[in-house]
Structures are given as structure tokens and as C-alpha cells.
Motif scaffolding. Structure first.
Motif, PDB file in Angstrom:
ATOM      1  N   VAL A 105      -2.292  13.340  -2.897  1.00 24.39           N
ATOM      2  CA  VAL A 105      -0.954  13.539  -2.569  1.00 24.39           C
ATOM      3  C   VAL A 105      -0.674  12.146  -1.357  1.00 24.39           C
ATOM      4  O   VAL A 105       0.296  11.608  -1.629  1.00 24.39           O
ATOM      5  N   SER A 106      -1.513  12.089  -0.596  1.00 23.27           N
ATOM      6  CA  SER A 106      -1.598  10.656   0.306  1.00 23.27           C
ATOM      7  C   SER A 106      -1.593   9.316  -0.625  1.00 23.27           C
ATOM      8  O   SER A 106      -0.373   8.545  -0.330  1.00 23.27           O
ATOM      9  N   ALA A 107      -2.434   9.185  -1.394  1.00 19.77           N
ATOM     10  CA  ALA A 107      -2.553   7.946  -1.995  1.00 19.77           C
ATOM     11  C   ALA A 107      -1.304   7.779  -3.186  1.00 19.77           C
ATOM     12  O   ALA A 107      -0.588   6.675  -3.100  1.00 19.77           O
ATOM     13  N   GLY A 108      -0.853   9.052  -3.616  1.00 22.24           N
ATOM     14  CA  GLY A 108       0.356   9.041  -4.584  1.00 22.24           C
ATOM     15  C   GLY A 108       1.504   8.771  -3.807  1.00 22.24           C
ATOM     16  O   GLY A 108       2.355   7.949  -4.396  1.00 22.24           O
ATOM     17  N   GLY A 109       1.792   9.721  -2.695  1.00 17.31           N
ATOM     18  CA  GLY A 109       2.839   9.231  -2.098  1.00 17.31           C
ATOM     19  C   GLY A 109       3.005   7.920  -1.404  1.00 17.31           C
ATOM     20  O   GLY A 109       4.227   7.164  -1.625  1.00 17.31           O
ATOM     21  N   PHE A 110       2.110   7.342  -0.895  1.00 21.59           N
ATOM     22  CA  PHE A 110       2.134   6.019  -0.451  1.00 21.59           C
ATOM     23  C   PHE A 110       2.346   4.936  -1.712  1.00 21.59           C
ATOM     24  O   PHE A 110       3.061   4.221  -1.696  1.00 21.59           O
ATOM     25  N   GLY A 111       1.397   5.146  -2.823  1.00 22.07           N
ATOM     26  CA  GLY A 111       1.573   4.277  -4.062  1.00 22.07           C
ATOM     27  C   GLY A 111       2.935   4.245  -4.480  1.00 22.07           C
ATOM     28  O   GLY A 111       3.394   3.156  -4.875  1.00 22.07           O
ATOM     29  N   LEU A 112       3.617   5.427  -4.633  1.00 18.11           N
ATOM     30  CA  LEU A 112       5.170   5.666  -5.365  1.00 18.11           C
ATOM     31  C   LEU A 112       6.100   4.762  -4.321  1.00 18.11           C
ATOM     32  O   LEU A 112       6.820   3.879  -4.937  1.00 18.11           O
ATOM     33  N   SER A 113       5.842   4.878  -3.023  1.00 16.03           N
ATOM     34  CA  SER A 113       6.945   4.133  -2.103  1.00 16.03           C
ATOM     35  C   SER A 113       6.505   2.656  -2.107  1.00 16.03           C
ATOM     36  O   SER A 113       7.681   1.939  -2.080  1.00 16.03           O
ATOM     37  N   ALA A 114       5.244   2.161  -2.094  1.00 17.05           N
ATOM     38  CA  ALA A 114       5.118   0.819  -2.433  1.00 17.05           C
ATOM     39  C   ALA A 114       5.433   0.049  -3.690  1.00 17.05           C
ATOM     40  O   ALA A 114       5.821  -0.876  -3.623  1.00 17.05           O
ATOM     41  N   VAL A 115       5.212   0.910  -4.596  1.00  9.96           N
ATOM     42  CA  VAL A 115       5.596   0.405  -6.178  1.00  9.96           C
ATOM     43  C   VAL A 115       7.018   0.289  -6.243  1.00  9.96           C
ATOM     44  O   VAL A 115       7.795  -0.617  -6.726  1.00  9.96           O
ATOM     45  N   PHE A 116       7.760   1.435  -5.945  1.00  8.21           N
ATOM     46  CA  PHE A 116       9.246   1.377  -6.280  1.00  8.21           C
ATOM     47  C   PHE A 116      10.007   0.810  -5.065  1.00  8.21           C
ATOM     48  O   PHE A 116      11.334   0.378  -5.421  1.00  8.21           O
ATOM     49  N   PHE A 117       9.582   0.697  -3.887  1.00  2.00           N
ATOM     50  CA  PHE A 117      10.375   0.227  -2.600  1.00  2.00           C
ATOM     51  C   PHE A 117       9.292  -0.743  -1.837  1.00  2.00           C
ATOM     52  O   PHE A 117       9.386  -0.465  -0.470  1.00  2.00           O
ATOM     53  N   GLY A 118       8.659  -1.645  -2.424  1.00  2.00           N
ATOM     54  CA  GLY A 118       7.781  -2.363  -1.837  1.00  2.00           C
ATOM     55  C   GLY A 118       8.278  -3.279  -0.646  1.00  2.00           C
ATOM     56  O   GLY A 118       7.295  -3.484   0.230  1.00  2.00           O
ATOM     57  N   ASN A 119       9.373  -3.588  -0.693  1.00  2.02           N
ATOM     58  CA  ASN A 119       9.783  -4.476   0.646  1.00  2.02           C
ATOM     59  C   ASN A 119       9.913  -3.727   1.987  1.00  2.02           C
ATOM     60  O   ASN A 119      10.049  -4.372   2.951  1.00  2.02           O
ATOM     61  N   ALA A 120       9.911  -2.401   1.993  1.00  3.68           N
ATOM     62  CA  ALA A 120       9.787  -1.561   3.276  1.00  3.68           C
ATOM     63  C   ALA A 120       8.668  -2.054   4.109  1.00  3.68           C
ATOM     64  O   ALA A 120       8.558  -2.146   5.251  1.00  3.68           O
ATOM     65  N   TYR A 121       7.489  -2.545   3.375  1.00  5.59           N
ATOM     66  CA  TYR A 121       6.208  -2.886   4.273  1.00  5.59           C
ATOM     67  C   TYR A 121       6.327  -4.220   4.618  1.00  5.59           C
ATOM     68  O   TYR A 121       5.415  -4.842   5.213  1.00  5.59           O
ATOM     69  N   ARG A 122       7.332  -5.069   4.351  1.00  5.62           N
ATOM     70  CA  ARG A 122       7.558  -6.532   4.972  1.00  5.62           C
ATOM     71  C   ARG A 122       8.958  -6.718   5.577  1.00  5.62           C
ATOM     72  O   ARG A 122       9.262  -7.774   5.815  1.00  5.62           O
ATOM     73  N   LEU A 123       9.494  -5.551   5.842  1.00  4.79           N
ATOM     74  CA  LEU A 123      10.736  -5.533   6.407  1.00  4.79           C
ATOM     75  C   LEU A 123      10.984  -6.306   7.765  1.00  4.79           C
ATOM     76  O   LEU A 123      11.856  -7.147   7.956  1.00  4.79           O
ATOM     77  N   ALA A 124       9.972  -5.986   8.665  1.00  2.00           N
ATOM     78  CA  ALA A 124      10.031  -6.699   9.913  1.00  2.00           C
ATOM     79  C   ALA A 124       9.947  -8.283   9.926  1.00  2.00           C
ATOM     80  O   ALA A 124      10.517  -8.774  10.455  1.00  2.00           O
ATOM     81  N   SER A 125       9.083  -8.614   8.754  1.00  2.00           N
ATOM     82  CA  SER A 125       8.959  -9.993   8.847  1.00  2.00           C
ATOM     83  C   SER A 125      10.242 -10.954   8.201  1.00  2.00           C
ATOM     84  O   SER A 125      10.388 -12.039   8.504  1.00  2.00           O
ATOM     85  N   LEU A 126      11.223 -10.136   7.138  1.00  2.00           N
ATOM     86  CA  LEU A 126      12.055 -10.739   6.880  1.00  2.00           C
ATOM     87  C   LEU A 126      13.241 -10.673   7.665  1.00  2.00           C
ATOM     88  O   LEU A 126      13.927 -11.499   7.875  1.00  2.00           O
TER      89      LEU A 126
END
Length: 266
Positions: A73-94
């Protein structure tokens, strides 16, 4: 009219995802190595838990199957968020770099456009890893698969909009990459430990400030026992985080200062 607009927006998002995947497949060896290394990294932890449960078959009511489902669940939930919405994890730098201009200049929802514009290659390995774990340890029935899909959706929303909220602090405090990364690492780490080993203030923290407990308890409260009360709470928290994350972003967007950069997106 709204129906046509929603259909057009969904088609546009689907096109973005296809283009992201096509771009990743341009460098297939890099793609395979990146996704493969993430699967290897996760497998090391699974081997650790396997050895642990050989010595201690039950830990505060948690079995090996429960822990494997927690990782799925943890790996899959994180994976789906980063695959489909990957820019969330670099929003601050943008935001700090004034690089949102290209998203503001186009007639698309700004946050959605920003999120779907990037795909994490390594996260594909997390999704594949989660599916393999589920096939090995999960309940392979229509109801079991439906519960697992719901658990992945809840985990994905919690990961995604928790990260959007903390990364959007860059609108208010400037350089927020550090705090955003640390808080993300905290929710990711705590979502891969059984909630039964925490008590007192630690347990309270996991169900409030860093809502990792709602992810890590899903194998018990949804997949094993289907606790309606907990499931509704987890759904409520995921929806609340969605609203809060979107709210913090859009309020912060009013404070955004352009980087005067020029760019082009199709």
C-alpha cells in the motif's frame, strides 16, 4: 457544457500521461535500470522483515502478511502519486525559482497542469513492486482487489496532497525545499512501520501532524478486517488533505513572483 469541458480536461490529462511515458521510453535502458533499482531497494527491506518474522511471527497483532500489505500500500500509493503527478515532489524548487510562468500562461488548471507535467521513472518500480507483493500475499478475489485499489487511492491522495501542502510553503517562506523533503521523508518512513509499535504521543503524531498512520494501518483496518469506521476516517483525511493542499497552493499562488522566464509547452 460542463460535461464536455470535463471530458476534454480528462482527455488532455491522459495525453500528458502518455507523452510522459513516451518520453521515458525514449531511454529504455535508463528507464529499466531506474525502475529496477527502486524494486531492488524495496526488496532489501522486505527481506529484512521476512527474517524478522521468522524469529517473531506476530508483532503486536501484526503478521508477515500484514507487513507485506503495508509495504504494498505504501509503495503503491507513493508510486502512483509520483508517476501520475510527479511535479508535486519538486514544487518548492519551481516556486522558489520562479518557474511557474509557463503553467500560468496556459488556459488549464494551474495546479493540475503543474502536477501532471512530470513523471518519476523510479516510482514505476514502486508500483510494480506493490503489484507483485499483492499477488504474492494479498487476497486475490474481486472484493480483495477492490479493497486494495481503494487502499492505494487513499494512500496516493494522502501522499500527494501532504506533499503539495508542505511544498507550497515556498510561497510563504521562500526556500522550502529542505523542510518539504524532510517532511516527505518522515511520512514515507513512518508509513512503512506497523502502527502497533507506536503509542502515546508518537501514535498521536502519526494520525495528526504526519498522517502516515492512516496509510500504514490500511492493511489492518481495510484489507484484513474492513473496519468501516477506520475506512471512513481514512477517506475523510485523504479528502481533507486534498482540500487543504489545494487551498494552500492557490492562496500561495497569489503571492507568487514571476521569474520572468520564457518557455514553451505543447
Amino acid at each position: 457544457m460542463n460535461g464536455y469541458r470535463a471530458k476534454g480536461l480528462a482527455a488532455w490529462v491522459w495525453t500528458c500521461w502518455k507523452l510522459n511515458l513516451a518520453g521515458a521510453m525514449e531511454f529504455r535502458m535508463s528507464f529499466l535500470m531506474t525502475a529496477g533499482m527502486m524494486m531492488v531497494n524495496n526488496t532489501v527491506w522486505i527481506l529484512f522483515w521476512g527474517l524478522y518474522f521468522q524469529r517473531f511471527p506476530v508483532v503486536n497483532g501484526w503478521t508477515l502478511q500484514d507487513v507485506m500489505m503495508m509495504w504494498a500500500v505504501s509503495a503503491g500509493g507513493f508510486g502512483l502519486s509520483a508517476v501520475f503527478f510527479g511535479n508535486a515532489y519538486r514544487l518548492a524548487s519551481l516556486v522558489a525559482g520562479g518557474q511557474l510562468d509557463v503553467y500560468l500562461a496556459q488556459p488549464k488548471p494551474v495546479l493540475l497542469h503543474l502536477l501532471v507535467s512530470r513523471m518519476s521513472l523510479s516510482a514505476i518500480g514502486d508500483v510494480l513492486f506493490a503489484l507483485i507483493l499483492y499477488v504474492m500475499f494479498g487476497e486475490l478475489s474481486p472484493l480483495g482487489i477492490l479493497r486494495f485499489a481503494l487502499a492505494l487511492l487513499i494512500a496516493m491522495l494522502i501522499f500527494l496532497f501532504f506533499v503539495v501542502a508542505v511544498q507550497s510553503l515556498a510561497f510563504y517562506i521562500g526556500q522550502a525545499e529542505g523542510i518539504g523533503h524532510q517532511l516527505f521523508q518522515a511520512i514515507l518512513a513512518f508509513s512503512t512501520y506497523p502502527t502497533g509499535i507506536f503509542s502515546g504521543w508518537g501514535r498521536l503524531l502519526l494520525f495528526t501532524v504526519i498522517p502516515a498512520g492512516f496509510i500504514s494501518y490500511l492493511p489492518i483496518g481495510l484489507l484484513r478486517e474492513a473496519d468501516l469506521g477506520f475506512t471512513l476516517q481514512a477517506l475523510g483525511v485523504s479528502l481533507l488533505l486534498t482540500i487543504v493542499g489545494m487551498g494552500i497552493f492557490h492562496l500561495g499562488l497569489r503571492r507568487y513572483t514571476s521569474g520572468n522566464g520564457m518557455g514553451m509547452r505543447m
